[in-house]
Design an enzyme around this catalytic site. Structure first.
Site, PDB file in Angstrom:
ATOM      1  N   ASP A  18      10.555 -17.205  -3.789  1.00  0.00           N
ATOM      2  CA  ASP A  18      11.776 -16.869  -3.259  1.00  0.00           C
ATOM      3  C   ASP A  18      12.687 -15.935  -4.063  1.00  0.00           C
ATOM      4  O   ASP A  18      12.131 -15.897  -5.227  1.00  0.00           O
ATOM      5  CB  ASP A  18      12.628 -18.166  -3.275  1.00  0.00           C
ATOM      6  CG  ASP A  18      12.149 -19.110  -2.185  1.00  0.00           C
ATOM      7  OD1 ASP A  18      11.363 -18.865  -1.346  1.00  0.00           O
ATOM      8  OD2 ASP A  18      12.211 -20.529  -2.282  1.00  0.00           O
ATOM      9  N   LYS A  66      15.404 -14.676   0.730  1.00  0.00           N
ATOM     10  CA  LYS A  66      16.131 -14.659   1.656  1.00  0.00           C
ATOM     11  C   LYS A  66      17.791 -14.853   1.229  1.00  0.00           C
ATOM     12  O   LYS A  66      17.940 -15.662   0.311  1.00  0.00           O
ATOM     13  CB  LYS A  66      15.844 -15.675   2.515  1.00  0.00           C
ATOM     14  CG  LYS A  66      14.989 -15.395   3.812  1.00  0.00           C
ATOM     15  CD  LYS A  66      14.850 -16.441   4.810  1.00  0.00           C
ATOM     16  CE  LYS A  66      14.281 -17.619   4.214  1.00  0.00           C
ATOM     17  NZ  LYS A  66      14.183 -18.780   5.262  1.00  0.00           N
ATOM     18  N   MET A  75      24.605 -24.159  -2.387  1.00  0.00           N
ATOM     19  CA  MET A  75      25.116 -23.045  -1.682  1.00  0.00           C
ATOM     20  C   MET A  75      26.467 -23.240  -0.723  1.00  0.00           C
ATOM     21  O   MET A  75      26.933 -22.889   0.195  1.00  0.00           O
ATOM     22  CB  MET A  75      24.297 -23.074  -0.097  1.00  0.00           C
ATOM     23  CG  MET A  75      22.671 -22.730  -0.526  1.00  0.00           C
ATOM     24  SD  MET A  75      21.694 -23.090   0.845  1.00  0.00           S
ATOM     25  CE  MET A  75      21.212 -24.650   0.381  1.00  0.00           C
TER      26      MET A  75
HETATM   27  N1  SAH Z   1      15.485 -26.002  -4.490  1.00  0.00           N
HETATM   28  C1  SAH Z   1      16.772 -25.427  -4.985  1.00  0.00           C
HETATM   29  C2  SAH Z   1      17.864 -25.359  -4.333  1.00  0.00           C
HETATM   30  C3  SAH Z   1      17.633 -23.956  -3.276  1.00  0.00           C
HETATM   31  S1  SAH Z   1      19.118 -23.941  -2.306  1.00  0.00           S
HETATM   32  C4  SAH Z   1      16.854 -26.452  -6.339  1.00  0.00           C
HETATM   33  O1  SAH Z   1      16.174 -27.509  -6.339  1.00  0.00           O
HETATM   34  O2  SAH Z   1      17.663 -26.110  -7.010  1.00  0.00           O
HETATM   35  C5  SAH Z   1      19.667 -22.508  -3.146  1.00  0.00           C
HETATM   36  C6  SAH Z   1      21.031 -22.884  -3.880  1.00  0.00           C
HETATM   37  O3  SAH Z   1      20.558 -23.846  -5.046  1.00  0.00           O
HETATM   38  C7  SAH Z   1      21.797 -22.089  -4.616  1.00  0.00           C
HETATM   39  O4  SAH Z   1      22.822 -21.386  -3.469  1.00  0.00           O
HETATM   40  C8  SAH Z   1      22.848 -22.769  -5.646  1.00  0.00           C
HETATM   41  O5  SAH Z   1      23.665 -23.483  -5.020  1.00  0.00           O
HETATM   42  C9  SAH Z   1      21.495 -23.440  -6.191  1.00  0.00           C
HETATM   43  N2  SAH Z   1      20.882 -22.937  -7.316  1.00  0.00           N
HETATM   44  C10 SAH Z   1      19.637 -22.674  -7.388  1.00  0.00           C
HETATM   45  N3  SAH Z   1      19.346 -22.220  -8.695  1.00  0.00           N
HETATM   46  C11 SAH Z   1      20.418 -22.312  -9.377  1.00  0.00           C
HETATM   47  C12 SAH Z   1      20.768 -21.900 -10.733  1.00  0.00           C
HETATM   48  N4  SAH Z   1      20.186 -21.492 -11.646  1.00  0.00           N
HETATM   49  N5  SAH Z   1      21.966 -22.263 -11.047  1.00  0.00           N
HETATM   50  C13 SAH Z   1      22.894 -22.728 -10.171  1.00  0.00           C
HETATM   51  N6  SAH Z   1      22.601 -22.865  -8.987  1.00  0.00           N
HETATM   52  C14 SAH Z   1      21.485 -22.828  -8.394  1.00  0.00           C
END
Ligand code: SAH
Length: 459
Positions: free
Chosen positions: A247, A269, A382
């Protein structure tokens, strides 16, 4: 990286060392491991270097242009700035690469520290920044690479042509992995070098008869960004993958850990990008797995949190392709850690909600009453664009305007920012962020913990 590491073929190449002291001797010790033709030119030559004659040609005077015909490498080791510069000029005029000992700036190349298990050679360079560190790494590698590795690699090399009977790719790799990890060391220990050759024959016969391995897919959680927050299992699988489908949120530092030969495919995406790509992701996984590849589907954070995992596993189930999930650190955990707070706390919240601000139809509906309750803690994923909507819904359901809110952008990555806010200032704070951010509703940074205010993040 200023210096690009390469291994130079010095068989029969001419190498000239200007200077006959300790520095020259140190370089000679390394160069004598090669098949180079070496000349040492100096008015004074240490007895230890003299003893190396006739392996090394000795010329008892300073370097002259006529000594440098066909020279590939020239070392200036006299320690006298003027003389070293003169040797360097002559070397360059002869078309050679020049190294002036202990003078990184004026050198064309540097000689790394090495761990020698010929034909396996590990070179360690720090661009001159930390020789102590290079020595430490060298010592660690010396301990971890058994001396038998060189013997196994030498015998393995002579068997490479035979091994081509196995198709290139996972099957051939499995053969070599079993040789280096198990069969080779055991045979060498029990029967010496002759035993290794026999073991290779048997192993190849067995692998040629083995049925074609079926491909499979590992859903691997990459964590929030810092490679150190990956699990050991994730590291191991990434190191073995034939194909990595990742991703947008997966950081370059993590992709660096993939096997060098792996095919790396980005299926990034944007939050509001076209959703049809999901079918293309399924098709990619199926195509590679059907060819027998070990596919790692690498997802940011934890693979099972807002990662469309079910859709992807269903596609594999439909095609009868085996898969497993490797869990990891989700963004909410990393964000809470960055502000020194616990996601749950006795007497404050008995539940923790992981909430997405969006669903397939737009802004997602939630149990707003629950989210608005005193002491409730929610990690909103998000959530930047939905910040005003979320604020409105929470206020409508009785949340206090001064409910603590913390926004953590780029959790665990370079560029991490922590913004302390309240429900009242949530939309303005969110509007200032441009990286991925998780919004912790109901949590403030721990006392004394660094956080930016709305004003500071505006600058
Ligand atoms: N599977 C991921 C989430 C995917 S959805 C998880 O477990 O973290 C994508 C969202 O995750 C982003 O829009 C943001 O809100 C959050 N996110 C993912 N990585 C991040 C990071 N390093 N710092 C802050 N928010 C993060």
């Amino acid at each position: 990286m200023q210096h690009f590491p390469v291994f130079l073929d010095l068989a029969q190449a001419h190498v000239v060392i200007g200077g006959g002291g300790e520095m020259a001797l140190a370089k000679l010790r390394l160069l004598l491991k090669t098949e180079a033709k070496i000349t040492v030119c100096a008015p004074d030559i240490l007895p230890e270097i003299r003893a190396l004659c006739p392996q090394v040609t000795l010329v008892q005077r300073p370097v002259l242009a006529c000594d440098l015909g066909n020279a590939r490498l020239v070392y200036a080791t006299t320690g006298n700035m003027g003389e070293d510069a003169r040797i360097a000029r002559l070397g360059r005029a002869a078309g050679a690469l020049v190294n002036i000992v202990d003078n990184l700036q004026e050198s064309d190349f540097i000689t790394p520290a090495i761990v020698d298990r010929d034909p396996v050679v590990v070179a360690i360079g720090t661009e001159g920044a930390a020789p102590v560190l290079a020595r430490k790494i060298k010592a660690q590698l010396e301990d971890s690479l058994p001396p038998s590795l060189g013997v196994l690699a030498r015998i393995g090399k002579s068997f490479r042509k035979m091994a081509e009977a196995l198709p290139q790719g996972p099957r051939r790799r499995a053969f070599w992995a079993e040789y280096y990890d198990a069969k080779g060391p055991r045979a060498l220990h029990a029967h010496g070098e002759g035993g290794v050759a026999r073991a290779l024959d048997e192993l190849l016969a067995r692998h040629l008869c083995a049925p074609v391995a079926q491909g499979h897919v590992d859903f691997v959680s990459a964590g929030p960004g810092d490679p150190e927050l990956m699990t050991l299992k994730a590291r191991k699988l990434l190191d073995r993958a034939d194909v990595v489908i990742h991703d947008r949120l997966v950081t370059p530092e993590i992709l660096e850990l993939a096997r060098r030969e792996a095919v790396i495919i980005s299926v990034g995406k944007e939050g509001f990008g076209p959703s049809t790509a999901q079918d293309a992701i399924h098709a990619l996984m199926l195509t590679h797995a059907r060819r027998g590849a070990h596919v790692v589907r690498l997802k940011g954070g934890d693979a099972s949190v807002f990662g469309r995992l079910d859709e992807e596993t269903a596609a594999l189930d439909g095609a009868g392709i085996p898969w497993q999930v490797v869990p990891g650190v989700t963004a909410a955990s990393s964000a809470a850690a960055s502000i020194g707070q616990s996601l749950t706390s006795r007497g404050r919240n008995h539940a923790l909600r992981l909430v997405t601000a969006h669903d397939m139809h737009g802004f997602a509906d939630q149990d707003w009453q629950g989210l608005a309750a005193q002491g409730a803690v929610t990690a909103l994923y998000m959530g930047k664009r939905a910040a005003r909507f979320v604020q409105g819904r929470l206020l409508m359901h009785g949340a206090a305007a001064d409910m603590p809110v913390t926004l953590v952008e780029n959790a665990s990555r370079a560029g991490q920012r922590v913004v302390g806010a309240t429900l009242a200032t949530l939309p303005q704070s969110a509007a200032r962020l441009d990286g991925p951010a998780v919004i912790l509703l109901g949590l403030a940074p721990r006392q004394g913990q660094q956080a930016l205010s709305l004003q500071e993040v505006a600058q």
